[in-house]
Design a protein around this motif. Structure first.
Motif, PDB file in Angstrom:
ATOM      1  N   LYS A 141      10.339  37.279 -18.328  1.00  0.00           N
ATOM      2  CA  LYS A 141      11.344  37.051 -19.364  1.00  0.00           C
ATOM      3  C   LYS A 141      11.364  38.137 -20.449  1.00  0.00           C
ATOM      4  O   LYS A 141      12.307  38.234 -21.218  1.00  0.00           O
ATOM      5  CB  LYS A 141      11.109  35.678 -20.014  1.00  0.00           C
ATOM      6  CG  LYS A 141      11.172  34.528 -19.031  1.00  0.00           C
ATOM      7  CD  LYS A 141      10.902  33.197 -19.731  1.00  0.00           C
ATOM      8  CE  LYS A 141      10.905  32.049 -18.741  1.00  0.00           C
ATOM      9  NZ  LYS A 141       9.729  32.106 -17.834  1.00  0.00           N
ATOM     10  N   THR A 142      10.306  38.926 -20.538  1.00  0.00           N
ATOM     11  CA  THR A 142      10.267  39.997 -21.537  1.00  0.00           C
ATOM     12  C   THR A 142      10.683  41.337 -20.936  1.00  0.00           C
ATOM     13  O   THR A 142      10.458  42.384 -21.536  1.00  0.00           O
ATOM     14  CB  THR A 142       8.855  40.126 -22.132  1.00  0.00           C
ATOM     15  OG1 THR A 142       7.938  40.492 -21.085  1.00  0.00           O
ATOM     16  CG2 THR A 142       8.413  38.819 -22.762  1.00  0.00           C
ATOM     17  N   ASP A 143      11.280  41.288 -19.724  1.00  0.00           N
ATOM     18  CA  ASP A 143      11.725  42.492 -19.023  1.00  0.00           C
ATOM     19  C   ASP A 143      10.574  43.366 -18.551  1.00  0.00           C
ATOM     20  O   ASP A 143      10.777  44.547 -18.254  1.00  0.00           O
ATOM     21  CB  ASP A 143      12.685  43.321 -19.884  1.00  0.00           C
ATOM     22  CG  ASP A 143      14.090  42.719 -19.914  1.00  0.00           C
ATOM     23  OD1 ASP A 143      14.391  41.935 -19.000  1.00  0.00           O
ATOM     24  OD2 ASP A 143      14.845  43.027 -20.839  1.00  0.00           O
ATOM     25  N   ALA A 144       9.368  42.804 -18.482  1.00  0.00           N
ATOM     26  CA  ALA A 144       8.294  43.497 -17.776  1.00  0.00           C
ATOM     27  C   ALA A 144       8.546  43.339 -16.281  1.00  0.00           C
ATOM     28  O   ALA A 144       9.070  42.318 -15.838  1.00  0.00           O
ATOM     29  CB  ALA A 144       6.936  42.905 -18.152  1.00  0.00           C
ATOM     30  N   TRP A 145       8.204  44.344 -15.492  1.00  0.00           N
ATOM     31  CA  TRP A 145       8.438  44.249 -14.054  1.00  0.00           C
ATOM     32  C   TRP A 145       7.341  44.965 -13.278  1.00  0.00           C
ATOM     33  O   TRP A 145       6.623  45.812 -13.808  1.00  0.00           O
ATOM     34  CB  TRP A 145       9.806  44.823 -13.672  1.00  0.00           C
ATOM     35  CG  TRP A 145      10.112  46.222 -14.118  1.00  0.00           C
ATOM     36  CD1 TRP A 145      10.818  46.597 -15.220  1.00  0.00           C
ATOM     37  CD2 TRP A 145       9.701  47.442 -13.476  1.00  0.00           C
ATOM     38  NE1 TRP A 145      10.884  47.966 -15.299  1.00  0.00           N
ATOM     39  CE2 TRP A 145      10.214  48.512 -14.246  1.00  0.00           C
ATOM     40  CE3 TRP A 145       8.971  47.739 -12.329  1.00  0.00           C
ATOM     41  CZ2 TRP A 145      10.009  49.848 -13.901  1.00  0.00           C
ATOM     42  CZ3 TRP A 145       8.751  49.068 -11.987  1.00  0.00           C
ATOM     43  CH2 TRP A 145       9.271  50.112 -12.768  1.00  0.00           C
ATOM     44  N   GLU A 146       7.211  44.569 -12.020  1.00  0.00           N
ATOM     45  CA  GLU A 146       6.279  45.209 -11.105  1.00  0.00           C
ATOM     46  C   GLU A 146       6.888  45.200  -9.711  1.00  0.00           C
ATOM     47  O   GLU A 146       7.421  44.183  -9.269  1.00  0.00           O
ATOM     48  CB  GLU A 146       4.934  44.476 -11.093  1.00  0.00           C
ATOM     49  CG  GLU A 146       3.910  45.117 -10.174  1.00  0.00           C
ATOM     50  CD  GLU A 146       2.593  44.367 -10.165  1.00  0.00           C
ATOM     51  OE1 GLU A 146       1.645  44.824 -10.844  1.00  0.00           O
ATOM     52  OE2 GLU A 146       2.509  43.314  -9.496  1.00  0.00           O
ATOM     53  N   ALA A 147       6.828  46.328  -9.030  1.00  0.00           N
ATOM     54  CA  ALA A 147       7.365  46.461  -7.680  1.00  0.00           C
ATOM     55  C   ALA A 147       6.250  46.917  -6.751  1.00  0.00           C
ATOM     56  O   ALA A 147       5.477  47.815  -7.093  1.00  0.00           O
ATOM     57  CB  ALA A 147       8.518  47.461  -7.645  1.00  0.00           C
ATOM     58  N   SER A 148       6.151  46.298  -5.571  1.00  0.00           N
ATOM     59  CA  SER A 148       5.134  46.672  -4.595  1.00  0.00           C
ATOM     60  C   SER A 148       5.805  46.998  -3.265  1.00  0.00           C
ATOM     61  O   SER A 148       6.825  46.404  -2.909  1.00  0.00           O
ATOM     62  CB  SER A 148       4.122  45.538  -4.409  1.00  0.00           C
ATOM     63  OG  SER A 148       4.769  44.359  -3.968  1.00  0.00           O
ATOM     64  N   TYR A 149       5.205  47.933  -2.504  1.00  0.00           N
ATOM     65  CA  TYR A 149       5.785  48.368  -1.231  1.00  0.00           C
ATOM     66  C   TYR A 149       4.763  49.232  -0.490  1.00  0.00           C
ATOM     67  O   TYR A 149       3.764  49.690  -1.070  1.00  0.00           O
ATOM     68  CB  TYR A 149       7.067  49.176  -1.465  1.00  0.00           C
ATOM     69  CG  TYR A 149       6.912  50.278  -2.485  1.00  0.00           C
ATOM     70  CD1 TYR A 149       6.446  51.537  -2.115  1.00  0.00           C
ATOM     71  CD2 TYR A 149       7.208  50.050  -3.830  1.00  0.00           C
ATOM     72  CE1 TYR A 149       6.280  52.543  -3.048  1.00  0.00           C
ATOM     73  CE2 TYR A 149       7.029  51.049  -4.771  1.00  0.00           C
ATOM     74  CZ  TYR A 149       6.568  52.294  -4.373  1.00  0.00           C
ATOM     75  OH  TYR A 149       6.395  53.286  -5.314  1.00  0.00           O
ATOM     76  N   PHE A 150       5.009  49.444   0.799  1.00  0.00           N
ATOM     77  CA  PHE A 150       4.196  50.359   1.602  1.00  0.00           C
ATOM     78  C   PHE A 150       4.922  51.699   1.636  1.00  0.00           C
ATOM     79  O   PHE A 150       6.136  51.748   1.870  1.00  0.00           O
ATOM     80  CB  PHE A 150       4.017  49.809   3.019  1.00  0.00           C
ATOM     81  CG  PHE A 150       3.009  50.560   3.840  1.00  0.00           C
ATOM     82  CD1 PHE A 150       1.672  50.210   3.807  1.00  0.00           C
ATOM     83  CD2 PHE A 150       3.396  51.620   4.646  1.00  0.00           C
ATOM     84  CE1 PHE A 150       0.725  50.900   4.555  1.00  0.00           C
ATOM     85  CE2 PHE A 150       2.466  52.320   5.399  1.00  0.00           C
ATOM     86  CZ  PHE A 150       1.128  51.954   5.351  1.00  0.00           C
ATOM     87  N   TYR A 293       6.267  35.660 -14.161  1.00  0.00           N
ATOM     88  CA  TYR A 293       7.131  36.563 -13.408  1.00  0.00           C
ATOM     89  C   TYR A 293       8.063  35.786 -12.489  1.00  0.00           C
ATOM     90  O   TYR A 293       7.716  34.749 -11.934  1.00  0.00           O
ATOM     91  CB  TYR A 293       6.307  37.531 -12.552  1.00  0.00           C
ATOM     92  CG  TYR A 293       5.718  38.681 -13.329  1.00  0.00           C
ATOM     93  CD1 TYR A 293       6.407  39.871 -13.452  1.00  0.00           C
ATOM     94  CD2 TYR A 293       4.474  38.563 -13.933  1.00  0.00           C
ATOM     95  CE1 TYR A 293       5.874  40.937 -14.139  1.00  0.00           C
ATOM     96  CE2 TYR A 293       3.934  39.630 -14.646  1.00  0.00           C
ATOM     97  CZ  TYR A 293       4.637  40.806 -14.734  1.00  0.00           C
ATOM     98  OH  TYR A 293       4.105  41.854 -15.427  1.00  0.00           O
ATOM     99  N   LEU A 294       9.251  36.308 -12.324  1.00  0.00           N
ATOM    100  CA  LEU A 294      10.199  35.785 -11.352  1.00  0.00           C
ATOM    101  C   LEU A 294      10.230  36.765 -10.200  1.00  0.00           C
ATOM    102  O   LEU A 294      10.365  37.968 -10.394  1.00  0.00           O
ATOM    103  CB  LEU A 294      11.607  35.671 -11.974  1.00  0.00           C
ATOM    104  CG  LEU A 294      11.721  34.778 -13.210  1.00  0.00           C
ATOM    105  CD1 LEU A 294      13.117  34.899 -13.791  1.00  0.00           C
ATOM    106  CD2 LEU A 294      11.431  33.318 -12.857  1.00  0.00           C
TER     107      LEU A 294
END
Length: 297
Positions: A141-150, A293-294
């Motif tokens: 909700k605070t616009d923090a984000w995390e992306a994971s991938y190979f 997190y969403l």
């Protein structure tokens, strides 16, 4: 004095057995069990031309052919939209590097590239990375984000002409804060720079841990970079795909567009400030995730 405790896992239970030769066991054939993570006296590697395919890092696997017509070749995927078509400055690295900091990294549509001056000379490092799995994006909700991938990447000059296959995590704590890249190396394949990324890393493709916190527990150490000054690219960036490469190209903005973009930025910030002020007094429903997190596929 003639016996020792023979175990399959370091620190685990075993059985008393006679001392054996220090010679490594014979390589495993296709379809046989393999494990490269054990003590050299117990490790079981595959014959040449085979790869040890495992579901868990450090666990037992099966020797399979490396050829791309046997191992499914993964598709390239798009860079997460939160960082797509952005240019950032690499301001800090957690590992010793010959690159002169800061240098730029540019996130395109399906890959990201960097050109870094090398210390003590006029040459530069040219690198390219691609996503070989669909990125898993988590936003709170605070616009923090995390992306994971190979991912797969390689760079020149590289004496080994290697391709690096990794689980990667991009994250940002708040709007305007630095972006961090954490890279957990899964495999380094020498003499593979002439082959497609997907073909080289197909034998090592795996589902990466859901978040960086879990990855640290499983992989222990990551190569980490900190990106600052991440700004959107106004037009497609072209980087020459030749051996020498070239500096990234970016069309200059016209003065009129510069005024318009500055005005829009001021208006947007004003609305953001008003929304934040009202939001402090509002009631926000709690997310099902404990960390707030969403998850977005």
């Amino acid at each position: 004095g003639d016996l020792h405790c023979k175990t399959e896992l370091i620190g685990g239970w075993g059985v008393c057995a006679p001392f054996e030769s220090d010679a490594a066991p014979a390589p495993a054939k296709k379809g046989e069990k393999c494990n490269r993570s054990l003590h050299p006296s117990s490790a079981r590697v595959c014959e040449e031309g085979l790869a040890c395919r495992t579901r868990l890092l450090g666990g037992w696997g099966v020797c399979t052919l490396v050829e791309s017509d046997v191992v499914p070749v993964p598709m390239k995927h798009h860079v997460p939209d939160v960082i797509r078509r952005h240019r950032c400055d690499v301001a800090w690295c957690s590992y010793p590097t010959l690159n002169v900091l800061p240098y730029s990294v540019e996130f395109g549509t399906s890959e990201y590239r960097w050109v870094a001056p090398l210390a003590g000379g006029t040459s530069k490092e040219h690198g390219t990375a691609v996503l070989l799995s669909k990125p898993h994006l988590r936003v709170n909700k605070t616009d923090a984000w995390e992306a994971s991938y190979f991912s797969a990447n390689r760079f020149t000059p590289d004496p080994l002409n290697s391709t690096l296959c990794s689980c990667e995590y991009l994250s940002r704590d708040a709007p305007g804060s630095p972006v961090f890249l954490s890279d957990y190396l899964i495999a380094q394949v020498p003499n593979s720079a002439h082959r497609p990324f997907a073909e080289v890393c197909a034998p090592f493709l795996r589902a990466c841990p859901v978040d960086n916190r879990t990855a640290v527990e499983l992989f222990d150490v990551a190569l980490t970079e900190m990106y600052t000054n991440c700004l959107p690219l106004t037009e497609e960036v072209f980087i020459a795909r030749t051996s020498g490469g070239s500096a990234p190209l970016k069309a200059a903005q016209s003065p009129l567009w510069a005024y318009v973009s500055n005005a829009l930025a001021i208006i947007g910030f004003s609305f953001f400030a008003l929304g934040l002020a009202f939001g402090v007094w509002g009631v926000v429903a709690e997310d099902d995730d404990q960390d707030g997190y969403l998850s977005i596929e």
